[in-house]
Design a protein around this motif. Structure first.
Motif, mmCIF file in Angstrom:
data_model
loop_
_atom_site.group_PDB
_atom_site.id
_atom_site.type_symbol
_atom_site.label_atom_id
_atom_site.label_comp_id
_atom_site.label_asym_id
_atom_site.label_seq_id
_atom_site.Cartn_x
_atom_site.Cartn_y
_atom_site.Cartn_z
ATOM 1 N N THR A 103 0.831 -1.204 0.000
ATOM 2 C CA THR A 103 0.000 0.000 0.000
ATOM 3 C C THR A 103 0.864 1.252 0.000
ATOM 4 N N SER A 106 2.322 1.636 -3.457
ATOM 5 C CA SER A 106 1.318 2.082 -4.424
ATOM 6 C C SER A 106 0.991 3.558 -4.235
ATOM 7 N N LEU A 107 0.880 3.993 -2.986
ATOM 8 C CA LEU A 107 0.613 5.412 -2.730
ATOM 9 C C LEU A 107 1.776 6.286 -3.189
ATOM 10 N N TYR A 108 3.001 5.834 -2.967
ATOM 11 C CA TYR A 108 4.179 6.572 -3.423
ATOM 12 C C TYR A 108 4.184 6.671 -4.944
ATOM 13 N N TRP A 110 1.612 6.480 -6.922
ATOM 14 C CA TRP A 110 0.491 7.340 -7.330
ATOM 15 C C TRP A 110 0.848 8.820 -7.113
ATOM 16 N N LYS A 111 1.494 9.122 -5.965
ATOM 17 C CA LYS A 111 1.857 10.494 -5.665
ATOM 18 C C LYS A 111 2.892 11.022 -6.647
#
Length: 118
Positions: A103, A106-108, A110-111
């Motif tokens: 997670t 994935s957030l990194y 996406w950012k």
């Protein structure tokens, strides 16, 4: 030993399932020398333009890397295929830690906008 029997069966059957479809077409394949068009670079009968060794734009390289990332996710998710009452507390928390790492990654991604197209 009986608890490892399904794994042994899986390790025997999975190569067969993947290799048999690779070998089935060979007895039915025709000789390619009978169709010289098949030996051309492209079947659309248009000559290739440009050099095949030209440099790619750097924006194309993250795309295959982003497609490789889910492969280890699937591989490391196989322990969840066992019944829930067979996983002890350590197994549950280690899977939660694995999902937390995924997670965060994935957030990194996406950012940073790695999957955005211009």
């Amino acid at each position: 030993m009986s608890e490892f029997a399904p794994i042994c069966i899986y390790l025997v059957i999975s190569p067969l399932v993947s290799l048999i479809p690779l070998g089935v077409p060979f007895p039915f394949a025709s000789n390619s020398s009978t169709y010289p068009e098949k030996l051309l670079a492209y079947e659309c009968r248009s000559d290739p333009s440009g050099d095949a060794r030209s440099r790619f734009d750097i924006r194309f390289y993250p795309v295959p890397i982003l497609f490789i990332i889910p492969d280890p996710e699937v591989t490391f998710s196989f322990p969840w295929a066992v019944p829930p009452n067979k996983i002890d507390l350590f197994g549950s928390w280690s899977m939660m830690a694995f999902l937390l790492i995924l997670t965060i990654g994935s957030l990194y991604e996406w950012k940073r906008g790695a999957s955005d197209r211009e």
